[in-house]
Design an enzyme around this catalytic site. Sequence first.
Site, PDB file in Angstrom:
ATOM      1  N   SER A  12      -0.208   8.026  -0.790  1.00 58.38           N
ATOM      2  CA  SER A  12      -0.783   9.192  -1.462  1.00 58.38           C
ATOM      3  C   SER A  12      -1.682   9.891  -0.464  1.00 58.38           C
ATOM      4  O   SER A  12      -2.205   9.256   0.467  1.00 58.38           O
ATOM      5  CB  SER A  12      -1.609   8.758  -2.680  1.00 58.38           C
ATOM      6  OG  SER A  12      -2.366   9.839  -3.186  1.00 58.38           O
ATOM      7  N   TYR A  66      -8.244   3.079  -5.950  1.00 57.66           N
ATOM      8  CA  TYR A  66      -6.938   3.659  -5.629  1.00 57.66           C
ATOM      9  C   TYR A  66      -6.885   4.106  -4.169  1.00 57.66           C
ATOM     10  O   TYR A  66      -5.900   3.865  -3.471  1.00 57.66           O
ATOM     11  CB  TYR A  66      -6.687   4.853  -6.569  1.00 57.66           C
ATOM     12  CG  TYR A  66      -5.308   5.466  -6.451  1.00 57.66           C
ATOM     13  CD1 TYR A  66      -4.199   4.836  -7.011  1.00 57.66           C
ATOM     14  CD2 TYR A  66      -5.116   6.688  -5.808  1.00 57.66           C
ATOM     15  CE1 TYR A  66      -2.934   5.414  -6.935  1.00 57.66           C
ATOM     16  CE2 TYR A  66      -3.859   7.265  -5.727  1.00 57.66           C
ATOM     17  CZ  TYR A  66      -2.774   6.622  -6.290  1.00 57.66           C
ATOM     18  OH  TYR A  66      -1.527   7.190  -6.207  1.00 57.66           O
TER      19      TYR A  66
END
Length: 249
Positions: free
Chosen positions: A140, A153
């Site tokens: 990501s 995350y």
Amino acid sequence: MFDLQDKLALVTGASRGLGFEMARGLYQAGARVILHGRDRAALEAAAAALDPSGERVHPWCMDLADLNGFEASVESLLAAHGPVGILVNNAGVRARGKLEDLPLTDVQGLINVDLIAPLHLSRLVARHMQPGGRIINITSIAGMIARSGDAAYTAAKGGLAGLTKALAAELGERGITVNAVAPGFFATEANAEMVADETLNAWLGKRTSLGRWGEPREIAGAVVFLASPAASYITGHLLPVDGGYLSHF
């Protein structure tokens, strides 16, 4: 150059969203595809939508958080379908919250699914992978940049980017390439609430070079490219697919 005929691809987290579009792209390029997910009904519906005949798409239902049953499930899958030639580690979870408010159990659960599971699945699949094999990790842009309230995350995706380089270094001598794709803002089902937010849309319009959300189908080309013979001399690379988010200020 992009022909994946006779290749077997395994895509985790593929019952919907970006994972499904990646699987669709690999299927359209000629690969046989194993769709992974946790919800059996959703998974079987996705497989039927992609290939009604059931000849080239097969569902695999397993919870990646279940590390105890992990190895037996993978070995059973490989025994049924043969060696995987293309592994796409896409499945992931997210736990947002301020650092002091985020329960440690939530952090550990996220790290298990987003980082430990890709590592473990990669080594289990790589045992049987032939030269020319491909491992593609879906990280990501949050693995390279950060914002408040997303520490777990960001840490997991940053770790997955590092793992990509480590696996590339280790598996290169066997002719296996390992790369990563880092998506930016995509208009998936999971992001529907954010997509409907006019304030966020206005901000994203100014923050990205292309001035818009990514369409889920726009992720497939990067994965097909890295899985194909066209990318045979590319390994250890992280490819952002973000509409210019990382390049724009």
